[in-house]
Scaffold this motif. Sequence first.
Motif, PDB file in Angstrom:
ATOM      1  N   GLY A 127       4.802 -24.045  34.551  1.00 29.08           N
ATOM      2  CA  GLY A 127       4.717 -22.612  34.300  1.00 29.08           C
ATOM      3  C   GLY A 127       3.678 -22.247  33.265  1.00 29.08           C
ATOM      4  O   GLY A 127       3.205 -21.115  33.225  1.00 29.08           O
ATOM      5  N   SER A 128       3.321 -23.214  32.411  1.00 30.94           N
ATOM      6  CA  SER A 128       2.290 -22.967  31.415  1.00 30.94           C
ATOM      7  C   SER A 128       0.890 -23.201  31.975  1.00 30.94           C
ATOM      8  O   SER A 128      -0.107 -22.830  31.347  1.00 30.94           O
ATOM      9  N   LEU A 129       0.819 -23.816  33.155  1.00 34.42           N
ATOM     10  CA  LEU A 129      -0.471 -24.174  33.740  1.00 34.42           C
ATOM     11  C   LEU A 129      -0.811 -23.376  34.988  1.00 34.42           C
ATOM     12  O   LEU A 129      -1.951 -23.387  35.449  1.00 34.42           O
ATOM     13  N   ARG A 130       0.191 -22.692  35.545  1.00 33.77           N
ATOM     14  CA  ARG A 130      -0.014 -21.915  36.765  1.00 33.77           C
ATOM     15  C   ARG A 130       0.315 -20.446  36.533  1.00 33.77           C
ATOM     16  O   ARG A 130       1.063 -20.103  35.612  1.00 33.77           O
ATOM     17  N   ALA A 131      -0.234 -19.599  37.378  1.00 28.53           N
ATOM     18  CA  ALA A 131       0.060 -18.170  37.265  1.00 28.53           C
ATOM     19  C   ALA A 131       1.525 -17.882  37.563  1.00 28.53           C
ATOM     20  O   ALA A 131       2.119 -16.952  37.022  1.00 28.53           O
ATOM     21  N   LYS A 132       2.128 -18.693  38.432  1.00 31.95           N
ATOM     22  CA  LYS A 132       3.520 -18.499  38.801  1.00 31.95           C
ATOM     23  C   LYS A 132       4.245 -19.832  38.731  1.00 31.95           C
ATOM     24  O   LYS A 132       3.811 -20.815  39.322  1.00 31.95           O
ATOM     25  N   ALA A 133       5.348 -19.849  37.989  1.00 37.34           N
ATOM     26  CA  ALA A 133       6.094 -21.096  37.821  1.00 37.34           C
ATOM     27  C   ALA A 133       6.829 -21.444  39.106  1.00 37.34           C
ATOM     28  O   ALA A 133       7.294 -20.560  39.833  1.00 37.34           O
ATOM     29  N   PRO A 134       6.969 -22.729  39.410  1.00 39.07           N
ATOM     30  CA  PRO A 134       7.715 -23.140  40.602  1.00 39.07           C
ATOM     31  C   PRO A 134       9.214 -22.923  40.410  1.00 39.07           C
ATOM     32  O   PRO A 134       9.689 -22.704  39.293  1.00 39.07           O
TER      33      PRO A 134
END
Length: 287
Positions: free
Chosen positions: A255-262
């Motif tokens: 979630g800190s690396l993507r626009a939307k957390a899985p």
Amino acid sequence: MENTRYFHDTIMSRQSCRDFMDEHVETEALVKVNKEYEAVDRLIPEIATEIRYVDYNRELLAGSVGYNGYSIKAPKYIVMMSDVKEHYLENAGYLAQALTLKLTELGIAACWLTVNDSEAVKKNLGFDSNMEVVTVIAIGYRNKESKEVRLDIVSPSNVTMTETKTQIAPKISLDSLLFDKTFGRPFNKGELYGELEDGLLAISHAQSFFNRQPYRVIVGDSDICLTGIEDGMTGEKDAHLNYGIVMFNFVAVLGSLRAKAPKWSFEAPDRDLKLPKEACFVARCKI
């Protein structure tokens, strides 16, 4: 996950503490933890939870809460309660891990304690609630002058305590943690890409009961599957809390690396994971 973006170093630097200073935890810090509790995405939003703070209370630790029978004295405790529904323990572990990492960020140490008797805890503390006490977390400032002690646990009756220069507990390597598509099939780490590797490393560094880490991850083409494995020392409730901790670590990093957390799902995949009898499916997450 806008309010819970934990980077790699926060998870890697978190270490349990069993020797706290007799120093008050500031109200301002607890306010920040409360804000985290309110803001973090729940694993299962429909399950009601509640946290309460209590000061050191000898009765709280009188057989109903502990760490392998050891009492952990701390200036403050977070008592987490939950409605009892399917996957409530995973949800509680997930949420409590968010608080643990927020405490780490604030420079406050923590130690998860096993709840042996929820009703006794509520009675001892005067809590009038129909919820179950799922975990108690001792919090405070680490006593930096004390000798660091590591517990080497072979069995419940075989526990040794040794001094060490670091509190870092042994953690599972990715070579031992990961399988390729089916249980037991070796995984080639060379196939990992940056953010996925960071998320899986966060799983490998997740704390667990006695650092037993009784779980493995099966990496598929489009998802990962978390599986539990039998462990004679980890009780059922602690195992499910462990799963929640693992799931939060993975989502927090991605979630800190993507626009939307899985998101994790408890729905089993439609493929055969070839699980042995000592393993079980827990949850899966699309990657």
